[in-house]
Design a protein around this motif. Structure first.
Motif, mmCIF file in Angstrom:
data_model
loop_
_atom_site.group_PDB
_atom_site.id
_atom_site.type_symbol
_atom_site.label_atom_id
_atom_site.label_comp_id
_atom_site.label_asym_id
_atom_site.label_seq_id
_atom_site.Cartn_x
_atom_site.Cartn_y
_atom_site.Cartn_z
ATOM 1 N N GLN A 15 0.825 -1.206 0.000
ATOM 2 C CA GLN A 15 0.000 0.000 0.000
ATOM 3 C C GLN A 15 0.862 1.260 0.000
ATOM 4 O O GLN A 15 0.372 2.358 -0.253
ATOM 5 C CB GLN A 15 -0.930 0.006 1.211
ATOM 6 C CG GLN A 15 -1.944 -1.131 1.198
ATOM 7 C CD GLN A 15 -2.825 -1.117 2.432
ATOM 8 O OE1 GLN A 15 -2.903 -0.098 3.138
ATOM 9 N NE2 GLN A 15 -3.499 -2.232 2.680
ATOM 10 N N GLY A 16 2.133 1.111 0.330
ATOM 11 C CA GLY A 16 3.053 2.227 0.279
ATOM 12 C C GLY A 16 2.882 3.192 1.428
ATOM 13 O O GLY A 16 2.241 2.897 2.450
ATOM 14 N N ALA A 17 3.432 4.378 1.257
ATOM 15 C CA ALA A 17 3.455 5.362 2.338
ATOM 16 C C ALA A 17 2.063 5.845 2.719
ATOM 17 O O ALA A 17 1.902 6.514 3.739
ATOM 18 C CB ALA A 17 4.334 6.544 1.937
ATOM 19 N N VAL A 21 3.038 1.134 7.321
ATOM 20 C CA VAL A 21 4.005 0.853 6.262
ATOM 21 C C VAL A 21 5.020 1.986 6.175
ATOM 22 O O VAL A 21 6.228 1.749 6.002
ATOM 23 C CB VAL A 21 3.291 0.648 4.911
ATOM 24 C CG1 VAL A 21 4.312 0.562 3.773
ATOM 25 C CG2 VAL A 21 2.433 -0.607 4.955
ATOM 26 N N ARG A 22 4.548 3.234 6.304
ATOM 27 C CA ARG A 22 5.463 4.375 6.236
ATOM 28 C C ARG A 22 6.517 4.300 7.340
ATOM 29 O O ARG A 22 7.703 4.548 7.108
ATOM 30 C CB ARG A 22 4.665 5.680 6.332
ATOM 31 C CG ARG A 22 5.533 6.927 6.143
ATOM 32 C CD ARG A 22 4.690 8.181 5.995
ATOM 33 N NE ARG A 22 3.911 8.490 7.184
ATOM 34 C CZ ARG A 22 2.587 8.342 7.283
ATOM 35 N NH1 ARG A 22 1.906 7.896 6.239
ATOM 36 N NH2 ARG A 22 1.951 8.655 8.398
ATOM 37 N N ILE A 23 6.073 3.945 8.544
ATOM 38 C CA ILE A 23 7.014 3.818 9.661
ATOM 39 C C ILE A 23 8.027 2.721 9.380
ATOM 40 O O ILE A 23 9.235 2.877 9.616
ATOM 41 C CB ILE A 23 6.250 3.536 10.973
ATOM 42 C CG1 ILE A 23 5.409 4.762 11.362
ATOM 43 C CG2 ILE A 23 7.208 3.162 12.093
ATOM 44 C CD1 ILE A 23 4.485 4.504 12.534
ATOM 45 N N LEU A 24 7.563 1.584 8.874
ATOM 46 C CA LEU A 24 8.467 0.472 8.587
ATOM 47 C C LEU A 24 9.475 0.861 7.514
ATOM 48 O O LEU A 24 10.673 0.550 7.633
ATOM 49 C CB LEU A 24 7.669 -0.757 8.150
ATOM 50 C CG LEU A 24 8.498 -1.997 7.764
ATOM 51 C CD1 LEU A 24 9.372 -2.447 8.930
ATOM 52 C CD2 LEU A 24 7.579 -3.141 7.314
ATOM 53 N N GLU A 25 9.034 1.542 6.470
ATOM 54 C CA GLU A 25 9.963 1.946 5.418
ATOM 55 C C GLU A 25 11.023 2.909 5.963
ATOM 56 O O GLU A 25 12.202 2.820 5.572
ATOM 57 C CB GLU A 25 9.192 2.606 4.269
ATOM 58 C CG GLU A 25 8.411 1.625 3.408
ATOM 59 C CD GLU A 25 7.803 2.288 2.191
ATOM 60 O OE1 GLU A 25 7.363 3.452 2.304
ATOM 61 O OE2 GLU A 25 7.780 1.645 1.123
ATOM 62 N N GLU A 26 10.622 3.802 6.845
ATOM 63 C CA GLU A 26 11.596 4.721 7.435
ATOM 64 C C GLU A 26 12.648 3.961 8.231
ATOM 65 O O GLU A 26 13.857 4.242 8.140
ATOM 66 C CB GLU A 26 10.880 5.732 8.343
ATOM 67 C CG GLU A 26 10.033 6.744 7.585
ATOM 68 C CD GLU A 26 9.226 7.626 8.535
ATOM 69 O OE1 GLU A 26 9.300 7.392 9.769
ATOM 70 O OE2 GLU A 26 8.521 8.531 8.053
ATOM 71 N N GLU A 27 12.201 2.987 9.027
ATOM 72 C CA GLU A 27 13.156 2.198 9.808
ATOM 73 C C GLU A 27 14.105 1.419 8.906
ATOM 74 O O GLU A 27 15.306 1.358 9.145
ATOM 75 C CB GLU A 27 12.404 1.246 10.746
ATOM 76 C CG GLU A 27 11.646 1.925 11.862
ATOM 77 C CD GLU A 27 12.575 2.663 12.801
ATOM 78 O OE1 GLU A 27 13.570 2.048 13.256
ATOM 79 O OE2 GLU A 27 12.332 3.861 13.055
ATOM 80 N N VAL A 75 14.222 0.224 -4.935
ATOM 81 C CA VAL A 75 15.529 0.719 -5.331
ATOM 82 C C VAL A 75 16.399 0.968 -4.108
ATOM 83 O O VAL A 75 17.628 0.817 -4.157
ATOM 84 C CB VAL A 75 15.386 1.993 -6.193
ATOM 85 C CG1 VAL A 75 14.808 3.147 -5.385
ATOM 86 C CG2 VAL A 75 16.735 2.388 -6.810
ATOM 87 N N ARG A 76 15.766 1.317 -2.952
ATOM 88 C CA ARG A 76 16.574 1.543 -1.756
ATOM 89 C C ARG A 76 17.134 0.234 -1.213
ATOM 90 O O ARG A 76 18.255 0.198 -0.705
ATOM 91 C CB ARG A 76 15.726 2.277 -0.710
ATOM 92 C CG ARG A 76 15.461 3.728 -1.100
ATOM 93 C CD ARG A 76 14.846 4.521 0.023
ATOM 94 N NE ARG A 76 13.450 4.171 0.244
ATOM 95 C CZ ARG A 76 12.650 4.811 1.119
ATOM 96 N NH1 ARG A 76 13.130 5.803 1.853
ATOM 97 N NH2 ARG A 76 11.400 4.453 1.256
#
Length: 966
Positions: free
Chosen positions: A114-116, A121-127, A208-209
């Motif tokens: 679902q992305g940011a 999900v946003r918190i997990l991607e930041e971590e 890509v990250r």
């Protein structure tokens, strides 16, 4: 000039789980193949493992992976050179899946795509990517990471520059192997969202990250700088790109696998070999290679999808050319397995497949036809057909080694009916070429007379054995083997006219042809139907290493230099598939001059008459054939050349066996064909007496076959009782599969069929482990049980169709009668009472019911059948029902079964009323089609007119040898 980098690509090993006991079958084949290829191509520099080394990601399973890698290194040592570097990437089975409530913490992974827009999900991607903290995901890969750090990374760091990402499983390697060129390998973890079971296609993520974190980063430089320093690079992951989510797939193509960045991308997961190159809008192509599963532990998707087992070798040259040697494990005709070039990939002059690079110009083609080398094909055919095994004989046999005998010693000549007598004067006289013997002709003598021949016979009549016998004699002649009994094998045993060159025998099981058709798309017809036979032969030759091309086969058929022997038409139950097979036959008859012989039970063969096939019908054994059979049997058991050479005990045993068969009318009625005679002889040898009734004979034979391997079965962890239950479940599943009978089934379907028996026997196993054990048992029983056997393509079949039909009837009898909610046999039986494919099972079922519960259960069967007529049946319905009841009663006569008086009365009255269908008045009331169907039912089930006085029949001299023949 720098040489190419050589690599060995493995995937989906699933080591360390109970199901990987399949290794004991694959180990030697893989070991031999690896050693051979290492000598042929040179030892590999790299071993690329694209995931699923283990099955559950546990620490103990990675210890199994270490043992495997140590063994692999030992197998490669003989080729010399340094030990290859192992580069792995984790798969979804290398992930330690959280159990029960522990999985709750990971539900955010289900929402990751679902992305940011999703807060969690946003918190997990930041971590993960901004703080470079993967501690949330790390527990899922803890055993894998420990193994990677202890076993793999130290070996890599000793010879290469390794960059490990903070994200588990991801790394990049910079290496220059001596004598080659600099190479960069990037390995990405595509499995981290796949934290539980389920369908994750189009749901996985690679960003890509994540990709950039796996690359070495120079101070102040870009991660992609590495690709400017390394001209050659490859990408590894476990899942195909198609399993990425739409968002991740867009990133993959636009930011990760850019054109010309990687020479190719390799992965696994789907357990089959596949290549692809994709160029968008005229741009540079991207290249992909998907490795098959080495152990074939699982299969992806629906149960009927093909499962491949194999691996690949490959090379990457300094100019970017990628060549692959894809290998698949196939089972040859003799039951052994070997790794060969995967036939899905075109094979170049060096035996490889060019994935990238500019192919060389094609060599000039020699248009002159080259003679095919048939020696390997014919030798294999002789090996498969030149013997008859005497199965079911216990260790007390007089000669323990006398279980395999030349086919010409044990084969009992069959007689047939259906040859047209020569016309003389005003009538016909069946006295030509031996036809005076009751209008019968030796079946072998019929073979050379008809370019299109249909051989019909009841179950067990010897159709398959005759085709094997004919194929063997012709193949021996084609090989130039000397016949001690005459000028040639086919002349002496088949009566073929003397000729300079014997026709090439091509023996085909039609069930194998059907499997090829099903794999190619089912019942959609193709105009050039005969091509399917060529493709089947091409597949058989590829699997067995026979250097005979499709063009060569076509040449033999068109020139009439071969003979097609097609066995088992009756095994094609599906009507649409049957019509497709007929279309293939029609096309072959139009295009080819070769003789074509088809063997079938007498069911639905009218289409062959339209193709001008001559029909000959195998006659039941008479006393002469029974004595010939018994003489050959006893001589073989006592290692005598013939019955005349039998000693005292052998001659006494022969007399006892003949007396037990011939002098007891109920047993004599069973001894009408080779299969039943074989069964009777086996039972008599083991038990010293013979039961009465077909179902009891089959039960006794199977009892001895199962008991003969009891100790071996126990060592494998299975019991004889389990074998009975599992065989019966397998048989019923095959007989009733998708409402069409199957004589061959896929190994996976077989494992599904016996799952209920597995649950009872191994209740402690998880479903997946239970399925693996089921496959182990099936493969074990295929190795010499005499009940089932394995055929090419991980498929199995019963040694004889009659075993399958009896065991299916037995499984039905083991069901309940529908009382107190128990599983009832009646719904399935009711549906199949008129099914020609179920005829044998239905007729064996009453005997099984009687033995599994007594007369009351048979009474219930007859009550239910009679009730189908309803309170006021029309004439056609009553005749049909009366005929069915007669069919069910007929085999019970040998058991001295008597139905309840009211059942007997109802049946007798129904038969008497049914006779009106044959009067002009009755016929006028019944449509022609219904009248024919009812008459056929009465013919099969006991037309009372056949029990009338002999004076009702007209006996033609020479056509009926005796009243007993009727």
């Amino acid at each position: 000039m720098a040489r190419a980098v050589r690599w060995l690509h493995l995937s989906d090993l699933h080591l360390g789980c109970r199901g990987s006991a399949l290794w004991w079958q694959v180990e030697e084949d893989f070991r031999n193949s690896v050693a051979e290829m290492a000598v042929r191509l040179g030892p590999p520099d790299l071993v690329l493992i694209s995931g699923d080394l283990t099955h559950r990601g546990r620490a103990g399973e990675f210890a199994s992976a270490d043992r495997f890698l140590d063994a692999l290194r030992g197998w490669l040592d003989e080729a010399g050179g340094p030990a290859p570097l192992v580069v792995p990437v984790p798969g979804n089975h290398d992930l330690l899946r959280p159990q029960r409530t522990a999985a709750f913490a990971y539900h955010v992974l289900d929402e990751f795509n679902q992305g940011a827009g999703n807060r969690d999900v946003r918190i997990l991607e930041e971590e993960l990517w901004e703080h470079r903290d993967a501690s949330f995901v790390a527990p899922l890969f803890e055993p894998y990471q420990a193994w990677l750090g202890e076993r793999i990374v130290p070996e890599l760091e000793a010879r290469a520059t390794v960059h490990r990402s903070h994200f588990p499983g991801d790394l990049s390697i910079e290496i220059e192997i001596e004598g080659t060129f600099p190479l960069c390998i990037v390995a990405l973890n595509s499995a981290w969202l796949h934290y539980r079971e389920g369908d994750y296609e189009r749901k996985l993520a690679l960003s890509v990250r994540q990709f950039q974190a796996a690359l070495p980063r120079a101070e102040g430089g870009s991660p992609s700088e590495v690709f400017r320093r390394f001209k050659r690079a490859l990408l590894m992951m476990h899942h195909p790109p198609g399993w990425l989510s739409p968002r991740a797939r867009k990133s993959f193509f636009e930011e990760i696998y850019l054109p010309q960045r990687f020479d190719f991308c390799c992965f696994g997961h789907l357990h089959e070999a596949r290549t692809e190159n994709v160029a968008i809008s005229g741009g540079s192509a991207r290249y992909y290679f998907q490795a098959p599963s080495l152990f074939g532990l699982e299969r992806y998707g629906h149960a009927d999808e093909h499962r491949a087992m194999g691996y690949a070798w490959g090379t990457l040259s300094a100019d970017g050319e990628v060549r692959i040697w894809p290998l698949e494990r196939i089972t040859r005709g003799d039951g052994t397995a070997v790794f060969v070039h995967d036939r899905l990939f075109p094979e170049d002059d060096e035996g490889g497949f060019r994935l990238t690079g500019t192919p060389p110009p094609p060599a000039p083609q020699d248009r002159r036809p080259r003679p095919a080398d048939l020696r390997a094909y014919l030798g294999d055919l002789v090996d498969r057909t030149d013997h008859i095994n005497i199965g079911g004989i216990t260790a007390t046999a007089a000669v323990k080694g006398a279980l395999r005998h030349p086919i010409e010693r044990l084969y009992t000549p069959l007689r047939s009916r259906g040859e047209a007598p020569r016309t003389l004067g005003h009538g016909t006289c069946p006295t030509d070429d031996g036809l005076a013997d009751g209008g019968l002709t030796p079946l072998a003598a019929v073979l050379p007379r008809h370019p299109r021949l249909l051989i019909e016979g009841q179950p067990g009549a010897g159709k398959t054995t005759f085709l094997r016998f004919a194929a063997c004699m012709l193949a021996r002649d084609a090989l130039g083997l000397e016949c001690p009994e005459g000028p040639s094998w086919s002349r002496h045993y088949l009566g073929l006219p003397a000729r300079e060159r014997a026709p090439v025998p091509v023996l085909v099981r039609i069930a194998e042809l059907v499997m090829v058709l099903e794999a190619a798309g089912g019942p959609t017809l193709r105009r050039d139907g005969s091509q399917w036979l060529l493709e089947l032969l091409d597949r058989v030759c590829a699997e067995n290493g026979h250097p005979v091309s499709q063009a060569a086969w076509r040449g033999f058929f068109e020139a009439g230099e071969a003979i097609l022997l097609l066995d088992g038409l009756d095994e094609v139950a599906d009507e649409r598939m049957r019509e497709r097979v007929f279309e293939i036959f029609r096309d072959a008859c139009r295009r080819w001059r070769c003789p074509i012989v088809v063997a079938s039970r007498p069911t639905r063969t009218a289409a062959l008459a339209e193709m001008e096939f001559h029909t000959t019908i195998i006659e039941p054994f008479g006393d002469r054939e029974i004595r010939t059979f018994v003489d050959s049997w006893v001589a073989a058991l006592h290692a005598a050349e013939s019955a005349a050479d039998l000693g005292g005990e052998g001659q006494r045993y022969r007399e006892r066996l003949l007396s037990a068969i011939v002098k007891r009318p109920r047993v004599r009625r069973l001894a009408t064909n080779p299969v039943m005679l074989t069964c009777l002889c086996v039972v008599h040898w083991n038990e010293g007496q013979l039961p009465e009734g077909r179902s009891r004979v089959y039960r006794a034979v199977l009892r001895w076959l199962i008991a003969a391997r009891g100790e071996l079965r126990e060592r494998e962890g299975f019991t004889d009782r389990f074998a009975w239950r599992a065989f019966a479940r397998l048989a019923l599943a095959m007989v009733s599969a998708s409402k069409k009978k199957r004589s061959i089934c896929d190994l996976e379907d077989g494992a599904s069929a016996i799952d209920a028996a597995m649950q009872r026997e191994f209740s402690e196993l998880e479903p997946e482990e239970r399925r693996h054990r089921a496959r182990e048992w099936l493969r074990f029983e295929c190795l010499g049980s005499g009940i089932v056997e394995e055929v090419a393509g991980n498929r199995i079949r019963f040694w004889h169709l009659t075993f399958q039909e009896f065991l299916a009837a037995l499984q039905l009898a083991w069901r309940g009668d529908g009382e107190d909610g128990e599983e009832d046999w009646w719904p399935l039986v009711r549906e199949r009472l008129d099914d020609a494919q179920w005829r044998e099972t239905i007729e064996l079922f009453p005997g099984c019911l009687l033995d599994e519960g007594g007369e009351g259960r048979v009474d219930k069967l007859l009550d239910r059948v009679l009730a189908l007529a309803g309170p006021a049946p029309d004439l056609a319905t009553e005749a049909r029902i009366a005929g069915i009841v007669g069919r069910l009663l007929e085999p019970l006569a040998v058991y001295q079964y008597r139905p309840r008086p009211e059942i007997a009365m109802a049946h007798r009255e129904a038969l008497e009323r049914s006779m009106a269908i044959f009067t002009s008045e009755g016929a006028a009331k019944v449509p022609v089609g219904d009248r024919i169907a009812a008459a056929e039912a009465l013919g099969r089930g006991g037309d009372p007119r056949l029990a009338a006085e002999r004076d009702n029949f007209i006996e033609v001299p020479g056509c009926v040898s005796s009243w007993s023949d009727m």
